[in-house]
Design a protein around this motif. Structure first.
Motif, PDB file in Angstrom:
ATOM      1  N   ALA A  65       0.751  -1.205   0.014  1.00 12.04           N
ATOM      2  CA  ALA A  65      -0.001  -0.025   0.050  1.00 12.04           C
ATOM      3  C   ALA A  65       0.832   1.214   0.081  1.00 12.04           C
ATOM      4  N   GLU A  66       2.045   1.064   0.674  1.00  9.77           N
ATOM      5  CA  GLU A  66       2.760   2.285   0.686  1.00  9.77           C
ATOM      6  C   GLU A  66       3.581   2.399  -0.638  1.00  9.77           C
ATOM      7  N   ARG A  67       3.930   1.593  -1.321  1.00 13.27           N
ATOM      8  CA  ARG A  67       4.297   1.637  -2.551  1.00 13.27           C
ATOM      9  C   ARG A  67       3.348   1.966  -3.679  1.00 13.27           C
ATOM     10  N   ILE A  68       2.136   1.857  -3.553  1.00 10.94           N
ATOM     11  CA  ILE A  68       1.141   2.348  -4.430  1.00 10.94           C
ATOM     12  C   ILE A  68       0.815   3.834  -4.068  1.00 10.94           C
ATOM     13  N   ALA A  69       0.827   4.307  -2.731  1.00  9.83           N
ATOM     14  CA  ALA A  69       0.798   5.723  -2.455  1.00  9.83           C
ATOM     15  C   ALA A  69       2.014   6.270  -3.003  1.00  9.83           C
ATOM     16  N   ALA A  70       2.957   5.730  -3.056  1.00 10.04           N
ATOM     17  CA  ALA A  70       4.285   6.566  -3.470  1.00 10.04           C
ATOM     18  C   ALA A  70       4.280   6.628  -4.863  1.00 10.04           C
ATOM     19  N   GLU A  71       3.502   5.946  -5.646  1.00 10.21           N
ATOM     20  CA  GLU A  71       3.864   5.816  -7.182  1.00 10.21           C
ATOM     21  C   GLU A  71       3.860   7.475  -7.627  1.00 10.21           C
ATOM     22  N   PRO A  72       4.751   7.551  -8.725  1.00 13.42           N
ATOM     23  CA  PRO A  72       4.765   8.797  -9.216  1.00 13.42           C
ATOM     24  C   PRO A  72       3.430   9.108  -9.962  1.00 13.42           C
ATOM     25  N   ARG A  73       2.930  10.278 -10.135  1.00 11.65           N
ATOM     26  CA  ARG A  73       1.601  10.510 -10.448  1.00 11.65           C
ATOM     27  C   ARG A  73       1.748  11.155 -12.001  1.00 11.65           C
ATOM     28  N   ILE A  74       0.695  11.221 -12.791  1.00 13.99           N
ATOM     29  CA  ILE A  74       0.641  11.902 -14.096  1.00 13.99           C
ATOM     30  C   ILE A  74       0.200  13.366 -13.497  1.00 13.99           C
ATOM     31  N   ASP A  75       1.163  14.297 -14.117  1.00 18.08           N
ATOM     32  CA  ASP A  75       0.698  15.679 -13.787  1.00 18.08           C
ATOM     33  C   ASP A  75      -0.455  16.144 -14.803  1.00 18.08           C
ATOM     34  N   ARG A  76      -1.241  17.056 -14.218  1.00 15.18           N
ATOM     35  CA  ARG A  76      -2.207  17.563 -14.841  1.00 15.18           C
ATOM     36  C   ARG A  76      -1.502  18.298 -15.988  1.00 15.18           C
ATOM     37  N   PRO A  77      -2.325  18.353 -17.159  1.00 15.97           N
ATOM     38  CA  PRO A  77      -1.601  19.219 -18.412  1.00 15.97           C
ATOM     39  C   PRO A  77      -1.857  20.660 -17.946  1.00 15.97           C
ATOM     40  N   GLN A  78      -0.709  21.508 -18.498  1.00 18.09           N
ATOM     41  CA  GLN A  78      -0.711  22.888 -18.295  1.00 18.09           C
ATOM     42  C   GLN A  78      -1.673  23.459 -19.392  1.00 18.09           C
ATOM     43  N   ALA A  79      -2.287  24.632 -19.175  1.00 19.34           N
ATOM     44  CA  ALA A  79      -2.768  25.461 -20.277  1.00 19.34           C
ATOM     45  C   ALA A  79      -2.027  25.659 -21.535  1.00 19.34           C
ATOM     46  N   GLY A  80      -2.429  25.487 -22.600  1.00 15.26           N
ATOM     47  CA  GLY A  80      -1.725  25.255 -23.878  1.00 15.26           C
ATOM     48  C   GLY A  80      -0.724  24.287 -24.055  1.00 15.26           C
ATOM     49  N   SER A  81      -0.943  23.054 -23.535  1.00 16.41           N
ATOM     50  CA  SER A  81      -0.309  21.927 -23.708  1.00 16.41           C
ATOM     51  C   SER A  81      -1.083  20.921 -24.367  1.00 16.41           C
ATOM     52  N   GLU A  82      -1.946  21.123 -25.267  1.00 16.80           N
ATOM     53  CA  GLU A  82      -2.918  20.161 -25.682  1.00 16.80           C
ATOM     54  C   GLU A  82      -2.237  19.037 -26.521  1.00 16.80           C
ATOM     55  N   ASP A  83      -1.142  19.192 -26.818  1.00 20.95           N
ATOM     56  CA  ASP A  83      -0.296  17.888 -27.649  1.00 20.95           C
ATOM     57  C   ASP A  83       0.162  17.081 -26.722  1.00 20.95           C
ATOM     58  N   GLU A  84       0.094  17.288 -25.257  1.00 24.77           N
ATOM     59  CA  GLU A  84       0.781  16.375 -24.256  1.00 24.77           C
ATOM     60  C   GLU A  84      -0.157  15.278 -24.025  1.00 24.77           C
ATOM     61  N   PRO A  85       0.340  13.886 -24.031  1.00 23.95           N
ATOM     62  CA  PRO A  85      -0.539  12.952 -23.538  1.00 23.95           C
ATOM     63  C   PRO A  85      -1.578  13.029 -22.428  1.00 23.95           C
ATOM     64  N   ALA A  86      -0.930  13.566 -21.188  1.00 29.08           N
ATOM     65  CA  ALA A  86      -1.954  14.014 -20.245  1.00 29.08           C
ATOM     66  C   ALA A  86      -3.082  14.831 -20.577  1.00 29.08           C
ATOM     67  N   ALA A  87      -3.155  15.564 -21.547  1.00 29.85           N
ATOM     68  CA  ALA A  87      -3.991  16.456 -21.849  1.00 29.85           C
ATOM     69  C   ALA A  87      -5.376  15.658 -22.546  1.00 29.85           C
ATOM     70  N   PHE A  88      -4.886  14.596 -22.754  1.00 26.83           N
ATOM     71  CA  PHE A  88      -6.371  13.701 -23.542  1.00 26.83           C
ATOM     72  C   PHE A  88      -6.889  12.898 -22.161  1.00 26.83           C
ATOM     73  N   LEU A  89      -6.402  12.901 -21.195  1.00 32.26           N
ATOM     74  CA  LEU A  89      -7.118  12.526 -19.986  1.00 32.26           C
ATOM     75  C   LEU A  89      -8.046  13.134 -19.401  1.00 32.26           C
ATOM     76  N   PRO A  90      -9.350  12.666 -18.777  1.00 28.25           N
ATOM     77  CA  PRO A  90     -10.404  13.650 -18.355  1.00 28.25           C
ATOM     78  C   PRO A  90      -9.829  14.035 -16.976  1.00 28.25           C
ATOM     79  N   GLU A  91     -10.368  15.060 -16.597  1.00 27.85           N
ATOM     80  CA  GLU A  91     -10.069  15.597 -15.302  1.00 27.85           C
ATOM     81  C   GLU A  91     -10.562  14.862 -14.188  1.00 27.85           C
ATOM     82  N   ARG A  92     -11.337  13.723 -14.261  1.00 25.21           N
ATOM     83  CA  ARG A  92     -11.855  12.985 -13.391  1.00 25.21           C
ATOM     84  C   ARG A  92     -10.665  11.848 -13.067  1.00 25.21           C
ATOM     85  N   PHE A  93      -9.747  11.571 -14.045  1.00 19.90           N
ATOM     86  CA  PHE A  93      -8.700  10.724 -13.793  1.00 19.90           C
ATOM     87  C   PHE A  93      -7.668  11.151 -12.756  1.00 19.90           C
ATOM     88  N   PHE A  94      -7.400  12.449 -12.724  1.00 14.31           N
ATOM     89  CA  PHE A  94      -6.532  13.249 -11.805  1.00 14.31           C
ATOM     90  C   PHE A  94      -7.062  13.111 -10.464  1.00 14.31           C
TER      91      PHE A  94
END
Length: 163
Positions: free
Chosen positions: A87-116
């Motif tokens: 459980a500690e390993r799961i909690a410490a997993e690196p997260r995918i950062d929310r996309p920044q404004a103007g970064s529509e080409d980043e893969p994370a930009a395709f993920l819905p806000e609910r994912f984050f």
């Protein structure tokens, strides 16, 4: 008078049974590998995500599936130390950062806000599982694990259906 089986015959029968079981298990492994190569047994690829976004998620989730299985077994079997570490390993997993404004080409930009939102919730709920396992509190462990799995299912649903 009926004779009891000799210890040697019991050992032989046990070895033959074990051999048959191991043989059947080994024969099924190529089928499992083939299923994985075709996209299973994991989640199917959703149509809305481009390949680079799916690759980002596959990389993030590479160890995640094994951790989830390990956590399920360790919680169910009340292996507190393993449950806590997993459980500690799961909690410490690196997260995918929310996309920044103007970064529509980043893969994370395709993920819905609910994912984050759910990604953050997984971290909190995994921390609760680790704490309950650390205290060896069976009731809190089962409740916190159930809530964590609820979040996992919600996240998979968002991934597949882009709610």
């Amino acid at each position: 008078m009926k004779r009891a089986p000799s210890p040697l015959s019991l050992v032989l029968a046990g070895c033959l049974s074990l051999g048959a079981l191991l043989s059947a298990s080994a024969a099924s492994k190529p089928k499992a590998k083939a299923a994985e190569a075709k996209g299973g047994p994991g989640l199917p690829a959703p149509d809305y995500l481009p390949e680079d976004a799916r690759a980002l998620l596959r990389k993030k989730m590479a160890r995640h599936g094994q951790d989830a299985r390990d956590l399920m077994f360790s919680v169910t079997l009340l292996r507190y130390d393993v449950a806590r570490a997993t459980a500690e390993r799961i909690a410490a997993e690196p997260r995918i950062d929310r996309p920044q404004a103007g970064s529509e080409d980043e893969p994370a930009a395709f993920l819905p806000e609910r994912f984050f939102v759910l990604q953050d919730e997984v971290r909190r709920r995994a921390q609760a599982v680790a704490a309950a396992a650390g205290k060896k509190d069976d009731a809190a462990l089962s409740e916190s694990y159930g809530l964590l799995v609820q979040t996992c299912v919600s996240c998979h649903s968002v991934y597949l259906k882009r709610e």
